[in-house]
Design a protein around this motif. Sequence first.
Motif, PDB file in Angstrom:
ATOM      1  N   PHE A  84      34.894  40.035  40.505  1.00 20.77           N
ATOM      2  CA  PHE A  84      35.002  39.051  41.624  1.00 20.77           C
ATOM      3  C   PHE A  84      34.228  39.784  42.832  1.00 20.77           C
ATOM      4  N   GLU A  85      34.068  40.750  42.844  1.00 22.21           N
ATOM      5  CA  GLU A  85      33.627  41.138  44.191  1.00 22.21           C
ATOM      6  C   GLU A  85      31.884  41.027  44.060  1.00 22.21           C
ATOM      7  N   VAL A  86      31.551  41.680  42.701  1.00 16.88           N
ATOM      8  CA  VAL A  86      30.038  41.765  42.498  1.00 16.88           C
ATOM      9  C   VAL A  86      29.456  40.129  42.647  1.00 16.88           C
ATOM     10  N   THR A  87      30.220  39.264  41.949  1.00 14.85           N
ATOM     11  CA  THR A  87      29.736  37.913  42.015  1.00 14.85           C
ATOM     12  C   THR A  87      30.065  36.862  43.051  1.00 14.85           C
ATOM     13  N   TYR A  88      30.689  37.572  44.185  1.00 15.64           N
ATOM     14  CA  TYR A  88      30.929  36.779  45.299  1.00 15.64           C
ATOM     15  C   TYR A  88      29.747  36.164  46.103  1.00 15.64           C
ATOM     16  N   PRO A  89      30.131  34.939  46.492  1.00 12.16           N
ATOM     17  CA  PRO A  89      28.924  33.969  46.732  1.00 12.16           C
ATOM     18  C   PRO A  89      28.429  34.656  48.022  1.00 12.16           C
ATOM     19  N   SER A  90      27.171  34.626  48.377  1.00 15.32           N
ATOM     20  CA  SER A  90      26.326  35.214  49.248  1.00 15.32           C
ATOM     21  C   SER A  90      26.234  34.347  50.615  1.00 15.32           C
ATOM     22  N   SER A  91      26.243  32.977  50.158  1.00 11.17           N
ATOM     23  CA  SER A  91      26.235  31.928  51.133  1.00 11.17           C
ATOM     24  C   SER A  91      27.834  31.710  51.820  1.00 11.17           C
TER      25      SER A  91
END
Length: 158
Positions: A84-91
Amino acid sequence: MKKEIITLIFSWIVVIGLYLWKIPAPLKGKAQIAFLFGQAIAWIYVFLSVYFKRVKFPFREFPYATNLSFSLHYLIYPAFVMFFEVTYPSSNSRTRVILHYALFIFITNLYAFFIGHYTELVKPLRNEFLNIPIFALLLFVAHQFNKWFQKGMKEANI
């Protein structure tokens, strides 16, 4: 072999394989911090769930040591937090963030549903739908911790 053992072995292989092959080297530190914090909150959550008799674990890896499931709450659920944390959206798009939360809550609950209904790994004793807001809260707390931790790491490197 029991289906519980096969399920756990398969889950271990999937989690370790995804970690090794899908998480790039620059994100491994972030992933490990998220995983460790996920272990901490998963342990608290499962301890309280067992204490308040919301769940029981008929099949346990260490049946004489604890009433908790080792693999589920020390590897598999923390791995959900890590991914979840690694793929969290950067936008900062609110829609993408909400969809990200919804996707991971859905995946986690789907996994919990299947292992709860088709194996002896876990037997829910009370309302399973309460897990949805609890998982959302745990993911939110984990994300806020990771954000705080990463901010501290950046400030320390300046």
